[in-house]
Scaffold this active site. Structure first.
Site: not given
Length: 289
Positions: A254-258
């Site tokens: 779940i790409p919260c780094h984006r």
């Protein structure tokens, strides 16, 4: 493609590529001018040829090119050139039921009532795995992966305490082999054989909406916290969205780094800002490789 192997205890080789890259970040940050290949390799006690092979194999581009992605200003470049409007992403069908940002995932969420029980009557299996960003703690139920912590910056003990505290009444059982097929598929490993890796989102209803929006951001692209707030129907709840992003239990997948600030600043990252920078650089480099 990424090689993922389950391990029962950490060892000195875990996350070797990430550790080399992490040291490179420190060197680049301290340098006033761009560093030459020979300089970086020498600082890390490697030959230029070995350092070149390591980075090219890991990320698919040369160390010189990768250094550009690691620069602090790269986030602003991403905001300018690779900004994603989540409304558009949703209209294109990028949802939790399809192919998500170059990962094969499907997901379902726990009901609000089940979440309120804090994991009671729930068995959660866990194991340590190598990942592109160092040692990863992966947790899952019979329905799918529910937690993925990255321990390179926080340490193994803190990562374990963090995830187990989210579901305090659950029963935790060490079983990396049960999780291994999902992890292989989710990370795109060469010996992954499943079509999809299941995710099982355990969170409050608002958190799950935010995590669903994160799943719509394509690999190599970024969006803002305010865009996410609008996507979940709460345009004024930017602070609450930031909190929900920070509570994402399944890092990378779940790409919260984006998620970045409007200014192009990185913002925070639960597992350490060096990891967030590394993820963004890794994806941007592979998108252009």
């Amino acid at each position: 493609m990424t090689q993922i192997k389950p391990i029962s205890t950490p060892n000195t080789d875990d996350g070797y590529h990430y550790q080399v890259m992490r040291r490179a970040i420190d060197l680049i940050d301290k340098a006033e001018d761009p560093m030459q290949l020979e300089q970086i390799a020498g600082e890390m006690g490697m030959s230029a040829a070995h350092f070149q092979r390591l980075f090219s194999r890991w990320v698919g581009v040369s160390p010189k090119r990768y250094q550009q992605y690691l620069m602090l200003g790269h986030a602003k470049t991403l905001m300018r050139d690779r900004f994603t409007t989540l409304e558009t992403a949703h209209s294109l069908g990028l949802s939790g039921t399809g192919r998500l940002h170059d990962l094969f995932l499907r997901w379902e969420s726990m009901s609000p009532g089940e979440f309120a029980r804090k994991g009671a009557d729930l068995t959660i299996y866990w194991g340590w795995f190598d990942s592109p960003f160092g040692l990863a703690l992966v947790m899952g139920t019979q329905k799918g992966i529910c937690g993925l912590a990255l321990a390179a910056e926080t340490g193994e003990e803190a990562a374990m305490q963090d995830l187990t505290a989210r579901w305090p009444l659950a029963t935790f059982v060490e079983d990396p082999m049960m999780l291994r097929p999902w992890v292989l598929t989710a990370f795109g490993a060469q010996d992954g054989t499943l079509d999809k890796a299941p995710l099982y989102l355990i969170g409050a209803p608002f958190q799950i909406k935010v995590w669903e929006a994160l799943l719509s951001i394509p690999s190599g692209q970024v969006t803002t916290y305010s865009e996410i707030a609008s996507a979940v129907g709460k345009p004024k709840a930017v602070r609450a969205v930031g909190t929900a992003v920070g509570r994402n239990p399944v890092s990378w997948l779940i790409p919260c780094h984006r998620a970045l600030r409007k200014s192009g600043a990185l913002g925070g990252y639960h597992w350490g800002l060096p990891v967030k920078r590394a993820m963004l650089a890794y994806e941007a480099a592979r998108a252009e490789a």
